[in-house]
Design an enzyme around this catalytic site. Structure first.
Site, PDB file in Angstrom:
ATOM      1  N   HIS A  42       0.845  -1.227  -0.032  1.00  0.00           N
ATOM      2  CA  HIS A  42       0.112  -0.114   0.043  1.00  0.00           C
ATOM      3  C   HIS A  42       0.881   1.188  -0.035  1.00  0.00           C
ATOM      4  O   HIS A  42       0.676   2.139  -0.807  1.00  0.00           O
ATOM      5  CB  HIS A  42      -0.770   0.182   1.232  1.00  0.00           C
ATOM      6  CG  HIS A  42      -1.903  -0.993   1.207  1.00  0.00           C
ATOM      7  ND1 HIS A  42      -2.137  -1.653   2.376  1.00  0.00           N
ATOM      8  CD2 HIS A  42      -2.751  -1.583   0.417  1.00  0.00           C
ATOM      9  CE1 HIS A  42      -3.173  -2.847   2.338  1.00  0.00           C
ATOM     10  NE2 HIS A  42      -3.466  -2.503   0.917  1.00  0.00           N
ATOM     11  N   LYS A  98     -18.293  -6.240   6.837  1.00  0.00           N
ATOM     12  CA  LYS A  98     -17.015  -7.001   6.518  1.00  0.00           C
ATOM     13  C   LYS A  98     -16.512  -6.991   8.082  1.00  0.00           C
ATOM     14  O   LYS A  98     -16.875  -5.973   8.857  1.00  0.00           O
ATOM     15  CB  LYS A  98     -16.047  -6.080   5.870  1.00  0.00           C
ATOM     16  CG  LYS A  98     -14.930  -6.745   5.312  1.00  0.00           C
ATOM     17  CD  LYS A  98     -14.002  -6.072   4.322  1.00  0.00           C
ATOM     18  CE  LYS A  98     -12.770  -6.747   3.827  1.00  0.00           C
ATOM     19  NZ  LYS A  98     -12.021  -5.982   2.978  1.00  0.00           N
ATOM     20  N   ARG A 150      -2.115  -6.651  -8.075  1.00  0.00           N
ATOM     21  CA  ARG A 150      -1.035  -7.608  -7.929  1.00  0.00           C
ATOM     22  C   ARG A 150      -0.867  -8.804  -8.923  1.00  0.00           C
ATOM     23  O   ARG A 150       0.227  -8.897  -9.433  1.00  0.00           O
ATOM     24  CB  ARG A 150      -1.029  -8.356  -6.439  1.00  0.00           C
ATOM     25  CG  ARG A 150      -0.553  -7.502  -5.570  1.00  0.00           C
ATOM     26  CD  ARG A 150      -0.883  -8.208  -4.189  1.00  0.00           C
ATOM     27  NE  ARG A 150      -2.506  -8.667  -4.367  1.00  0.00           N
ATOM     28  CZ  ARG A 150      -3.140  -8.797  -3.239  1.00  0.00           C
ATOM     29  NH1 ARG A 150      -3.074  -8.116  -2.203  1.00  0.00           N
ATOM     30  NH2 ARG A 150      -4.653  -9.207  -3.375  1.00  0.00           N
ATOM     31  N   SER A 156      -3.268  -8.667   2.579  1.00  0.00           N
ATOM     32  CA  SER A 156      -3.676  -8.537   4.170  1.00  0.00           C
ATOM     33  C   SER A 156      -4.227  -9.589   4.663  1.00  0.00           C
ATOM     34  O   SER A 156      -3.841  -9.858   5.933  1.00  0.00           O
ATOM     35  CB  SER A 156      -4.735  -7.226   4.050  1.00  0.00           C
ATOM     36  OG  SER A 156      -4.091  -6.230   3.759  1.00  0.00           O
TER      37      SER A 156
END
Length: 158
Positions: free
Chosen positions: A16, A40, A89, A127
């Protein structure tokens, strides 16, 4: 030009920060936006993520950090941002982010999404993997800044 870089940042990673640093050289201003999704489950509260990111980006004079619990397209309209930054990514990230970009474009035609590929050294940093590794006592120091490493260890010890 103002660009918005949204994410859950749970936790903030070196990946990040790499995207923030690189994009801070391209745009006049970057709003890093800590997204809040009530559906979430987060390891860190929005306030904790905001605090960590604020500290981690304090050396960038053109970067500010905010919390958002609305649609990111609405946030962009509110602050007048014309660019939405999304880090990717791999092709799986691209596919997911591409679909989101189409939705965001339909909600706010004034905003363009730019995909920023991660540098190779951050390719494997996720993460969810960091949290799992930390939960079992693994070394995450190469994936997250020291303040994040410490905060994660405190969460799992407590």
């Amino acid at each position: 030009m103002l660009a918005v870089f949204p994410g859950s940042f749970d936790p903030p990673t070196f990946g990040h920060l790499n995207i923030i640093e690189r994009c801070s050289r391209l745009f006049d201003e970057i709003d890093v936006v800590v997204a809040v999704n009530p559906d979430k489950k987060y390891l860190f509260s929005a306030e904790e993520r905001l605090s960590m990111l604020t500290e981690l980006t304090e050396d960038f004079s053109n970067v500010s950090v905010h919390v958002c619990n609305t649609l990111i397209s609405d946030y962009c309209a509110k602050v007048g941002a014309k660019v939405l930054l999304r880090g990717i990514r791999n092709t799986n990230d691209f596919s997911y982010e591409f679909d989101l970009s189409l939705i965001n474009r339909s909600l706010n035609q004034q905003v363009e999404t730019l995909f920023v590929p991660t540098e190779q050294r951050y390719f494997l940093i996720r993460s969810s993997s960091i949290k799992e590794l930390a939960r079992y006592g693994g070394d995450i120091s190469g994936m997250v800044p020291p303040i994040v490493d410490k905060a994660i260890k405190e969460k799992y010890r407590g």
